[in-house]
Design an enzyme around this catalytic site. Structure first.
Site, mmCIF file in Angstrom:
data_model
loop_
_atom_site.group_PDB
_atom_site.id
_atom_site.type_symbol
_atom_site.label_atom_id
_atom_site.label_comp_id
_atom_site.label_asym_id
_atom_site.label_seq_id
_atom_site.Cartn_x
_atom_site.Cartn_y
_atom_site.Cartn_z
ATOM 1 C CG PHE A 1 -6.768 3.417 -8.186
ATOM 2 C CD1 PHE A 1 -5.398 3.434 -8.378
ATOM 3 C CD2 PHE A 1 -7.555 2.677 -9.067
ATOM 4 C CE1 PHE A 1 -4.811 2.732 -9.424
ATOM 5 C CE2 PHE A 1 -6.980 1.965 -10.116
ATOM 6 C CZ PHE A 1 -5.602 1.999 -10.285
ATOM 7 C CB CYS B 1 -17.519 -23.433 -7.186
ATOM 8 S SG CYS B 1 -17.448 -23.553 -8.982
ATOM 9 C CG HIS C 1 -14.312 -21.761 -11.327
ATOM 10 N ND1 HIS C 1 -14.077 -22.946 -10.664
ATOM 11 C CD2 HIS C 1 -13.112 -21.379 -11.850
ATOM 12 C CE1 HIS C 1 -12.794 -23.273 -10.790
ATOM 13 N NE2 HIS C 1 -12.192 -22.335 -11.510
ATOM 14 C CG ASP D 1 -8.582 -4.538 -3.676
ATOM 15 O OD1 ASP D 1 -7.507 -4.056 -3.292
ATOM 16 O OD2 ASP D 1 -9.206 -4.067 -4.645
ATOM 17 C CG ASP E 1 -12.003 2.558 -3.407
ATOM 18 O OD1 ASP E 1 -13.054 3.140 -3.070
ATOM 19 O OD2 ASP E 1 -11.728 2.303 -4.582
ATOM 20 C CB CYS F 1 -16.625 -27.148 -10.577
ATOM 21 S SG CYS F 1 -15.537 -25.909 -11.281
ATOM 22 C CB CYS G 1 -13.528 -26.567 -8.315
ATOM 23 S SG CYS G 1 -14.282 -25.029 -7.746
HETATM 24 ZN ZN LIG Z 1 -15.386 -24.274 -9.643
#
Ligand SMILES: [Zn+2]
Length: 396
Positions: free
Chosen positions: A121, A331, A360, A291, A117, A334, A329
């Protein structure tokens, strides 16, 4: 395994090789499929550090790191681009040091695309610590109170040193709510600064500079801003100054009005927006890039994303819950740990706890964007959105 002149390289080695030899790939964006019933589209951004499929969500690595997550883990999660903050890296460690290290990709060990960026901001968020003039913004560092000055030219200099694939013009982000007169002046200043950025940006071989549309919640000012910036023919356009406290419906109305006049062949980046419902609504309206620090910040506060909405995993009911955050999930969190165990880690202030919730949440959004892209490709985004938004508990 890829092969070149009889030598085997992994994809990562080739990326590093390209980087070292400055075999630069010019920035390119092409729309690969348009939804027949909505403004959504599939696209592909090409950069020296790799290809990004859009629509895409970019996790934020403020200090040249996505907090608690290593670059190889981001790769495993399927992340194709991250965002980093010019303001923070300018103050610490300093853009000169990052440049000396060979640029941001090398410095942080991330061989894939990066967007920085402009610092605008963050500087404007400093409130009483900053003063705006035509020339630029004078401010005091939030770290040590030291005085600094960032102009459009200075922002370009810093971002050219950092060496991200996509960089942003220095803009003024009007607060919400704000009087029309203030927003008009702020939008005009942003246009003048965009011209100065455009002139000062000389690293064009491996870096694309995006303009930023401002204009607050005033639709005519937004349209003016977009048309003024389009005269400079930027390779992409950010939409700034939204998700700054206004109700979501107002943001959607602004997008509905603005996006149809934006160029079809350039990526549109809705800045600072990342809640799952906003991603779906944004894509429906024709946004290609997003984003937000929110999903990873939320994770560090013990909140995890699920299909039903945000879940406060620190709460007592999860103490004896030995199921994963989400059954389906894939990931690491999980696949290996229960809600009860992650709650325990968070309560005991163990670092692994916030690592798992962060992994996650990034996995959740990466998967959401992948599903959205598949739905666009199959021309069933309207049905997908209806199903997703019907279950997901929205915040106003
Ligand atoms: Zn997960």
């Amino acid at each position: 395994m890829l092969s070149w002149s009889g030598i085997d390289f992994s994809a990562l080695e080739i990326a590093c090789y390209l980087c070292e030899r400055r075999n630069l790939v010019p920035f390119n964006f092409r729309v690969t499929h348009e939804s027949s019933t909505t403004r959504a589209r599939l696209g592909c951004i090409q950069t020296t550090h790799g290809v990004i499929e859009t629509p895409v969500f970019m996790p934020v690595g403020t200090q040249a790191t996505v907090k608690t997550v290593a670059p190889h883990e981001l790769e495993q999660l399927g992340v194709e681009i991250i965002l980093s903050n010019t303001y923070h890296l300018y103050l610490r460690p300093g853009n000169d040091i990052v440049d000396e290290a060979g640029g941001l990709h090398k410095f942080m060990g991330w061989g894939h695309p990066i967007l920085t960026d402009s610092g605008g901001f963050q500087v404007f968020s400093l409130g009483p610590l900053r003063t705006i003039s035509e020339e630029g913004v004078q401010f005091r560092s939030h770290l040590d109170g030291s005085k600094h000055f960032i102009s459009p030219e200075k922002s370009m200099e810093i971002q050219m040193d950092l060496g991200a694939d996509i960089i942003m013009a220095f803009d003024e982000c009007a607060p919400y709510p704000a009087e029309r007169d203030y927003v008009q002046k702020s939008k005009d200043l942003t246009t003048r600064w965009a011209k100065r950025c455009h002139e000062a940006h000389t690293r064009t071989a491996d870096q694309a500079l995006f303009g930023i549309v401002q204009g607050g919640m005033y639709k005519d000012l937004r349209r003016q801003s977009a048309l003024e910036l389009m005269e400079l023919d930027f390779p992409g356009y950010g939409i700034g100054g939204l998700s700054v406290g206004e109700p979501k419906d107002i943001m959607y109305e602004v997008l509905d009005d603005l996006i149809p006049i934006m160029p079809k062949d350039k990526p549109r980046y809705l800045m600072g927006v990342g809640s799952p419902d906003c991603l779906v609504e944004g894509v429906l309206r024709g946004v290609d890039m997003f984003d937000c620090v929110w999903p990873t910040r939320l994770a560090r506060h013990g909140m995890v994303l699920t299909r039903q909405g945000n879940m406060a995993i620190r709460n007592l009911p999860f103490a004896r819950d030995f199921t994963p955050i989400e059954e389906d999930c894939s990931c690491y969190a999980c696949q290996n740990f229960s809600r009860g165990y992650i709650r325990h880690l968070l309560k005991a202030n163990e670092v692994l706890g916030i690592r798992l919730t962060t992994l996650h949440n990034i996995a959740f959004l990466t998967r959401l964007m992948k599903e959205i892209r598949e739905a666009i490709s199959d021309d069933r985004l309207v049905e997908y959105s209806r199903d997703f938004l019907g279950i997901f508990a929205r915040e106003k």
